[in-house]
Design a protein around this motif. Structure first.
Motif, PDB file in Angstrom:
ATOM      1  N   GLY A 118      -7.917   6.724  -9.057  1.00  0.00           N
ATOM      2  CA  GLY A 118      -7.960   7.913  -9.903  1.00  0.00           C
ATOM      3  C   GLY A 118      -9.077   7.808 -10.930  1.00  0.00           C
ATOM      4  N   PRO A 119      -9.202   8.823 -11.764  1.00  0.00           N
ATOM      5  CA  PRO A 119     -10.207   8.776 -12.828  1.00  0.00           C
ATOM      6  C   PRO A 119      -9.979   7.565 -13.730  1.00  0.00           C
ATOM      7  CG  PRO A 119      -9.202  10.955 -12.689  1.00  0.00           C
ATOM      8  CD  PRO A 119      -8.424  10.052 -11.778  1.00  0.00           C
ATOM      9  N   LYS A 120     -11.061   7.043 -14.287  1.00  0.00           N
ATOM     10  CA  LYS A 120     -10.959   5.895 -15.183  1.00  0.00           C
ATOM     11  C   LYS A 120      -9.997   6.231 -16.315  1.00  0.00           C
ATOM     12  CE  LYS A 120     -13.573   2.771 -18.080  1.00  0.00           C
ATOM     13  NZ  LYS A 120     -14.885   2.362 -18.564  1.00  0.00           N
ATOM     14  N   PHE A 121      -9.009   5.334 -16.504  1.00  0.00           N
ATOM     15  CA  PHE A 121      -8.030   5.543 -17.574  1.00  0.00           C
ATOM     16  C   PHE A 121      -7.445   4.212 -17.988  1.00  0.00           C
ATOM     17  CE2 PHE A 121      -3.764   6.351 -19.234  1.00  0.00           C
ATOM     18  CZ  PHE A 121      -4.089   7.226 -20.251  1.00  0.00           C
ATOM     19  N   ASP A 122      -7.698   3.831 -19.226  1.00  0.00           N
ATOM     20  CA  ASP A 122      -7.140   2.611 -19.800  1.00  0.00           C
ATOM     21  C   ASP A 122      -5.920   3.008 -20.615  1.00  0.00           C
ATOM     22  OD1 ASP A 122      -6.447   0.367 -21.232  1.00  0.00           O
ATOM     23  OD2 ASP A 122      -8.481  -0.070 -21.914  1.00  0.00           O
ATOM     24  N   PRO A 123      -4.709   2.747 -20.116  1.00  0.00           N
ATOM     25  CA  PRO A 123      -3.513   3.178 -20.841  1.00  0.00           C
ATOM     26  C   PRO A 123      -3.365   2.510 -22.206  1.00  0.00           C
ATOM     27  CG  PRO A 123      -2.921   1.742 -19.039  1.00  0.00           C
ATOM     28  CD  PRO A 123      -4.386   2.034 -18.896  1.00  0.00           C
ATOM     29  N   HIS A 174      -0.286  11.308 -12.738  1.00  0.00           N
ATOM     30  CA  HIS A 174      -1.530  11.636 -13.444  1.00  0.00           C
ATOM     31  C   HIS A 174      -2.777  11.305 -12.635  1.00  0.00           C
ATOM     32  CE1 HIS A 174       0.926  12.655 -16.840  1.00  0.00           C
ATOM     33  NE2 HIS A 174       1.491  11.458 -16.805  1.00  0.00           N
ATOM     34  N   ALA A 175      -2.915  10.087 -12.170  1.00  0.00           N
ATOM     35  CA  ALA A 175      -4.122   9.694 -11.443  1.00  0.00           C
ATOM     36  C   ALA A 175      -4.185  10.351 -10.065  1.00  0.00           C
ATOM     37  CB  ALA A 175      -4.192   8.170 -11.305  1.00  0.00           C
ATOM     38  N   LEU A 176      -3.060  10.411  -9.378  1.00  0.00           N
ATOM     39  CA  LEU A 176      -3.036  10.923  -8.007  1.00  0.00           C
ATOM     40  C   LEU A 176      -2.502  12.346  -7.900  1.00  0.00           C
ATOM     41  CD1 LEU A 176      -1.778   7.711  -6.154  1.00  0.00           C
ATOM     42  CD2 LEU A 176      -4.116   8.356  -6.800  1.00  0.00           C
ATOM     43  N   GLN A 177      -2.032  12.901  -9.012  1.00  0.00           N
ATOM     44  CA  GLN A 177      -1.536  14.280  -9.047  1.00  0.00           C
ATOM     45  C   GLN A 177      -0.458  14.553  -7.984  1.00  0.00           C
ATOM     46  OE1 GLN A 177      -2.819  16.761 -11.418  1.00  0.00           O
ATOM     47  NE2 GLN A 177      -3.376  14.783 -12.287  1.00  0.00           N
ATOM     48  N   ARG A 178       0.389  13.551  -7.730  1.00  0.00           N
ATOM     49  CA  ARG A 178       1.479  13.651  -6.739  1.00  0.00           C
ATOM     50  C   ARG A 178       0.988  14.052  -5.348  1.00  0.00           C
ATOM     51  NH1 ARG A 178       7.401  14.816  -8.294  1.00  0.00           N
ATOM     52  NH2 ARG A 178       7.574  13.659 -10.224  1.00  0.00           N
ATOM     53  N   ALA A 234      11.101  -4.275 -13.531  1.00  0.00           N
ATOM     54  CA  ALA A 234      11.328  -3.013 -12.813  1.00  0.00           C
ATOM     55  C   ALA A 234      10.983  -1.812 -13.689  1.00  0.00           C
ATOM     56  CB  ALA A 234      12.778  -2.938 -12.331  1.00  0.00           C
ATOM     57  N   LEU A 235      11.379  -1.861 -14.946  1.00  0.00           N
ATOM     58  CA  LEU A 235      11.079  -0.780 -15.883  1.00  0.00           C
ATOM     59  C   LEU A 235       9.570  -0.586 -16.022  1.00  0.00           C
ATOM     60  CD1 LEU A 235      12.231   1.186 -18.121  1.00  0.00           C
ATOM     61  CD2 LEU A 235      11.800  -0.684 -19.702  1.00  0.00           C
ATOM     62  N   ALA A 236       8.848  -1.681 -16.197  1.00  0.00           N
ATOM     63  CA  ALA A 236       7.398  -1.602 -16.365  1.00  0.00           C
ATOM     64  C   ALA A 236       6.725  -1.057 -15.110  1.00  0.00           C
ATOM     65  CB  ALA A 236       6.835  -2.976 -16.715  1.00  0.00           C
ATOM     66  N   LEU A 237       7.147  -1.524 -13.946  1.00  0.00           N
ATOM     67  CA  LEU A 237       6.554  -1.038 -12.699  1.00  0.00           C
ATOM     68  C   LEU A 237       6.873   0.431 -12.477  1.00  0.00           C
ATOM     69  CD1 LEU A 237       5.030  -1.274 -10.077  1.00  0.00           C
ATOM     70  CD2 LEU A 237       7.075  -2.311  -9.043  1.00  0.00           C
ATOM     71  N   GLU A 238       8.112   0.824 -12.724  1.00  0.00           N
ATOM     72  CA  GLU A 238       8.478   2.228 -12.531  1.00  0.00           C
ATOM     73  C   GLU A 238       7.660   3.133 -13.453  1.00  0.00           C
ATOM     74  OE1 GLU A 238      12.307   5.244 -12.491  1.00  0.00           O
ATOM     75  OE2 GLU A 238      12.661   3.096 -12.708  1.00  0.00           O
ATOM     76  N   GLU A 239       7.508   2.749 -14.700  1.00  0.00           N
ATOM     77  CA  GLU A 239       6.748   3.559 -15.655  1.00  0.00           C
ATOM     78  C   GLU A 239       5.274   3.646 -15.267  1.00  0.00           C
ATOM     79  OE1 GLU A 239       5.469   5.957 -18.528  1.00  0.00           O
ATOM     80  OE2 GLU A 239       7.564   5.577 -18.023  1.00  0.00           O
ATOM     81  N   CYS A 240       4.665   2.511 -15.013  1.00  0.00           N
ATOM     82  CA  CYS A 240       3.233   2.511 -14.695  1.00  0.00           C
ATOM     83  C   CYS A 240       2.966   3.153 -13.332  1.00  0.00           C
ATOM     84  CB  CYS A 240       2.682   1.086 -14.740  1.00  0.00           C
ATOM     85  SG  CYS A 240       2.703   0.372 -16.396  1.00  0.00           S
ATOM     86  N   GLY A 241       3.824   2.878 -12.359  1.00  0.00           N
ATOM     87  CA  GLY A 241       3.674   3.508 -11.049  1.00  0.00           C
ATOM     88  C   GLY A 241       3.839   5.017 -11.120  1.00  0.00           C
ATOM     89  N   GLU A 300       0.884  -1.160   0.000  1.00  0.00           N
ATOM     90  CA  GLU A 300       0.000   0.000   0.000  1.00  0.00           C
ATOM     91  C   GLU A 300       0.928   1.218   0.000  1.00  0.00           C
ATOM     92  OE1 GLU A 300      -3.883   1.694   0.166  1.00  0.00           O
ATOM     93  OE2 GLU A 300      -3.384  -0.429   0.165  1.00  0.00           O
ATOM     94  N   LEU A 301       0.843   2.055  -1.037  1.00  0.00           N
ATOM     95  CA  LEU A 301       1.825   3.114  -1.246  1.00  0.00           C
ATOM     96  C   LEU A 301       1.178   4.487  -1.287  1.00  0.00           C
ATOM     97  CD1 LEU A 301       3.629   1.231  -4.126  1.00  0.00           C
ATOM     98  CD2 LEU A 301       4.447   1.422  -1.784  1.00  0.00           C
ATOM     99  N   ASN A 302       1.931   5.479  -0.826  1.00  0.00           N
ATOM    100  CA  ASN A 302       1.511   6.874  -0.963  1.00  0.00           C
ATOM    101  C   ASN A 302       1.837   7.357  -2.370  1.00  0.00           C
ATOM    102  OD1 ASN A 302       0.674   7.154   1.782  1.00  0.00           O
ATOM    103  ND2 ASN A 302       2.825   7.318   2.346  1.00  0.00           N
ATOM    104  N   GLY A 303       1.136   8.385  -2.811  1.00  0.00           N
ATOM    105  CA  GLY A 303       1.303   8.887  -4.170  1.00  0.00           C
ATOM    106  C   GLY A 303       2.539   9.754  -4.358  1.00  0.00           C
ATOM    107  N   THR A 304       3.716   9.156  -4.174  1.00  0.00           N
ATOM    108  CA  THR A 304       4.972   9.887  -4.342  1.00  0.00           C
ATOM    109  C   THR A 304       5.949   9.066  -5.199  1.00  0.00           C
ATOM    110  OG1 THR A 304       6.078   8.945  -2.406  1.00  0.00           O
ATOM    111  CG2 THR A 304       4.745  10.948  -2.041  1.00  0.00           C
ATOM    112  N   PRO A 305       6.868   9.746  -5.871  1.00  0.00           N
ATOM    113  CA  PRO A 305       7.886   9.018  -6.645  1.00  0.00           C
ATOM    114  C   PRO A 305       8.737   8.094  -5.774  1.00  0.00           C
ATOM    115  CG  PRO A 305       7.840  11.320  -7.315  1.00  0.00           C
ATOM    116  CD  PRO A 305       6.955  11.199  -6.100  1.00  0.00           C
ATOM    117  N   GLU A 306       8.989   8.494  -4.533  1.00  0.00           N
ATOM    118  CA  GLU A 306       9.794   7.666  -3.634  1.00  0.00           C
ATOM    119  C   GLU A 306       9.106   6.331  -3.340  1.00  0.00           C
ATOM    120  OE1 GLU A 306      10.941  11.828  -3.415  1.00  0.00           O
ATOM    121  OE2 GLU A 306       8.989  10.915  -3.027  1.00  0.00           O
TER     122      GLU A 306
END
Length: 132
Positions: free
Chosen positions: A79-84, A50-54, A37-44, A4-10
């Motif tokens: 966040g708002p519905k968004f299908d990447p 975008h979804a959580l606005q940092r 790792a690349l896929a998780l970093e990009e999607c996260g 369970e993560l907060n909406g931050t890059p860290e």
């Protein structure tokens, strides 16, 4: 494993580090661990930006595990519905100056399956990488 993560890059990077450790315990190759790792970093990062606005008060969830010869990652956010996948633009080398949309192309290239659904007011993105 579920985080369970907060909406931050860290927090995104905390999830990436946990996934890399998990991949090692599963004897995934370095190449597969990098691709996961690349896929998780990009999607996260997309969720956070975008979804959580940092907004560090907002939460999102990352789960990963192994089923047979596949490692999966599941990301959930409110966040708002968004299908990447529906919104991803196909890019070509001629688009090199264009901004945005490149990340999902990387994810597509490195994952074997990408599935999106909206479930109980959450975006649910599932990524799968085959180990063989």
């Amino acid at each position: 494993m579920t985080l369970e993560l907060n909406g931050t890059p860290e927090e995104v990077m905390r999830a990436v580090e946990a996934l890399q450790e998990f991949a090692r315990t599963q004897q995934a190759s370095e190449k597969i661990a990098f691709e996961l790792a690349l896929a998780l970093e990009e999607c996260g990062s997309n969720i956070v930006n975008h979804a959580l606005q940092r907004d560090a008060q907002q939460k999102f969830q990352v789960s990963f595990g192994r089923t047979g010869d596949e490692i999966f990652i599941e990301l959930r956010d409110r966040g708002p519905k968004f299908d990447p996948m529906a919104n991803a633009k196909q890019r070509s080398p001629d688009d090199e100056d264009a901004i945005g949309g490149w990340g999902i192309q990387l994810v597509r290239r490195h994952m074997d399956e990408i599935q999106y659904k909206r479930e109980a007011d959450e975006n649910v993105l599932r990524l799968v990488k085959r180990l063989k």
